[in-house]
Each structure stands twice: as C-alpha cells, then as structure tokens.
Design a protein around this motif. Sequence first.
Motif, PDB file in Angstrom:
ATOM      1  N   PHE A 173       8.829 -51.644   3.940  1.00  0.00           N
ATOM      2  CA  PHE A 173       9.883 -51.492   2.947  1.00  0.00           C
ATOM      3  C   PHE A 173       9.444 -51.900   1.539  1.00  0.00           C
ATOM      4  CE2 PHE A 173      12.104 -51.925   7.012  1.00  0.00           C
ATOM      5  CZ  PHE A 173      12.863 -50.769   6.978  1.00  0.00           C
ATOM      6  N   PRO A 233      14.552 -49.546  15.772  1.00  0.00           N
ATOM      7  CA  PRO A 233      15.119 -48.493  14.916  1.00  0.00           C
ATOM      8  C   PRO A 233      16.555 -48.131  15.296  1.00  0.00           C
ATOM      9  CG  PRO A 233      12.909 -47.879  15.611  1.00  0.00           C
ATOM     10  CD  PRO A 233      13.290 -49.100  16.390  1.00  0.00           C
ATOM     11  N   ASN A 291      18.814 -50.849  13.980  1.00  0.00           N
ATOM     12  CA  ASN A 291      18.902 -50.805  12.514  1.00  0.00           C
ATOM     13  C   ASN A 291      19.730 -49.634  11.996  1.00  0.00           C
ATOM     14  OD1 ASN A 291      17.516 -53.157  12.072  1.00  0.00           O
ATOM     15  ND2 ASN A 291      15.532 -52.148  11.906  1.00  0.00           N
ATOM     16  N   ARG A 292      19.991 -48.632  12.841  1.00  0.00           N
ATOM     17  CA  ARG A 292      20.849 -47.515  12.441  1.00  0.00           C
ATOM     18  C   ARG A 292      22.321 -47.783  12.731  1.00  0.00           C
ATOM     19  NH1 ARG A 292      16.478 -44.462  14.703  1.00  0.00           N
ATOM     20  NH2 ARG A 292      17.601 -44.382  16.677  1.00  0.00           N
ATOM     21  N   SER A 307      24.824 -50.016   8.027  1.00  0.00           N
ATOM     22  CA  SER A 307      23.754 -50.395   8.950  1.00  0.00           C
ATOM     23  C   SER A 307      22.703 -51.194   8.182  1.00  0.00           C
ATOM     24  CB  SER A 307      23.109 -49.138   9.539  1.00  0.00           C
ATOM     25  OG  SER A 307      22.380 -48.461   8.534  1.00  0.00           O
ATOM     26  N   ASP A 349      19.670 -50.412   7.955  1.00  0.00           N
ATOM     27  CA  ASP A 349      18.909 -49.397   7.222  1.00  0.00           C
ATOM     28  C   ASP A 349      19.598 -49.022   5.911  1.00  0.00           C
ATOM     29  OD1 ASP A 349      16.808 -49.236   9.000  1.00  0.00           O
ATOM     30  OD2 ASP A 349      17.535 -47.421   9.997  1.00  0.00           O
ATOM     31  N   ASP A 350      20.938 -48.909   5.943  1.00  0.00           N
ATOM     32  CA  ASP A 350      21.681 -48.596   4.718  1.00  0.00           C
ATOM     33  C   ASP A 350      21.427 -49.658   3.651  1.00  0.00           C
ATOM     34  OD1 ASP A 350      22.915 -46.341   5.844  1.00  0.00           O
ATOM     35  OD2 ASP A 350      24.674 -47.493   6.504  1.00  0.00           O
ATOM     36  N   ALA A 393      18.044 -49.598   2.192  1.00  0.00           N
ATOM     37  CA  ALA A 393      17.903 -48.449   1.291  1.00  0.00           C
ATOM     38  C   ALA A 393      18.618 -48.681  -0.040  1.00  0.00           C
ATOM     39  CB  ALA A 393      18.432 -47.191   1.960  1.00  0.00           C
TER      40      ALA A 393
END
Length: 146
Positions: free
Chosen positions: A14, A94, A97-98, A108, A110-111, A114
């Motif tokens: 990341f 993964p 994390n979603r 999430s 991941d969100d 990001a």
Amino acid sequence: LNPARNLIAVCEKFNLFHRKIDLMCDDGTENKGEVSVFLERGDVMSRRIIAQIEVIYSNSMSEAGNKTMKYEYLFPQKPYSYDDVIRILEKAVPEFNRRPHGQLYGLSPDDVLAGKMPDKHLFCEKIEQARANRPKINRNQVCGIC
C-alpha cells in the motif's frame, strides 16, 4: 519475525513507508524485536503506540480481526502445516478486507486503505428504510411451517 514481515509486506503493498502512521499494538513480545528494528528504519515514518499503556485505547479491533481469521478461516479447515496456514490466509485476508465493517461505518478495510473516510451518517437513510420495510417483508415471508 512474522509480525515484522507482515508490516513490511503491508507497507510495500500500500506504499506506506513514507506515511505517518500510528501502529497500535499490545505489549506482547511479538510486537518487539524485529518490529522495533523495522520501525527504526529511515524510510519508515510509523510509530508504535502500546495500547492501554501509552494510550487509554485498546487494540481490540485488531484482535477481533485476528479472532475472525482463527475461528472463521483457520480452525474450521484444520491446517496441518505452516504451508496450509499460508494457503488459507492468502484467500482469507483479501476476503476479510473486502467485507464491510461496523467500526468503519459500513466501509471495508480496503475502502479505507483506498482513501475513503468512515462516516457514521453514510448509511443512515438506507438503515432507516430497511428498518421501516422489515415488518412488511417479514409478514410476506412464507416459511412452509407456519
């Protein structure tokens, strides 16, 4: 050694080496040694904060993630070897994390990684609408027993 490897992998994936990040840990031995060496690197701007010692907060959210990994992914599959654990976690992490997370107000992990910011009001209207619709939906369900 594994916690330090995990930190390096996350920072690489990341691009977090040059971001100021507070790494909240408990006072366990797994968060010392190689983790300390990693945090002292010149290209790492993260700092370790010991939960419930340096701050009043706990790291229970991280521990909850660990518990999920163990009880939903690892224990049911009964890994026999280290390679089995790695194989399971390569799929589990993964997927985890979603997933939307309550502590992230429906986002999430991941969100958030990001760049989305958790907003406790983001889903208020949808939640209220679902609450209003629930009695009608429940009355229209036919389960075959009742």
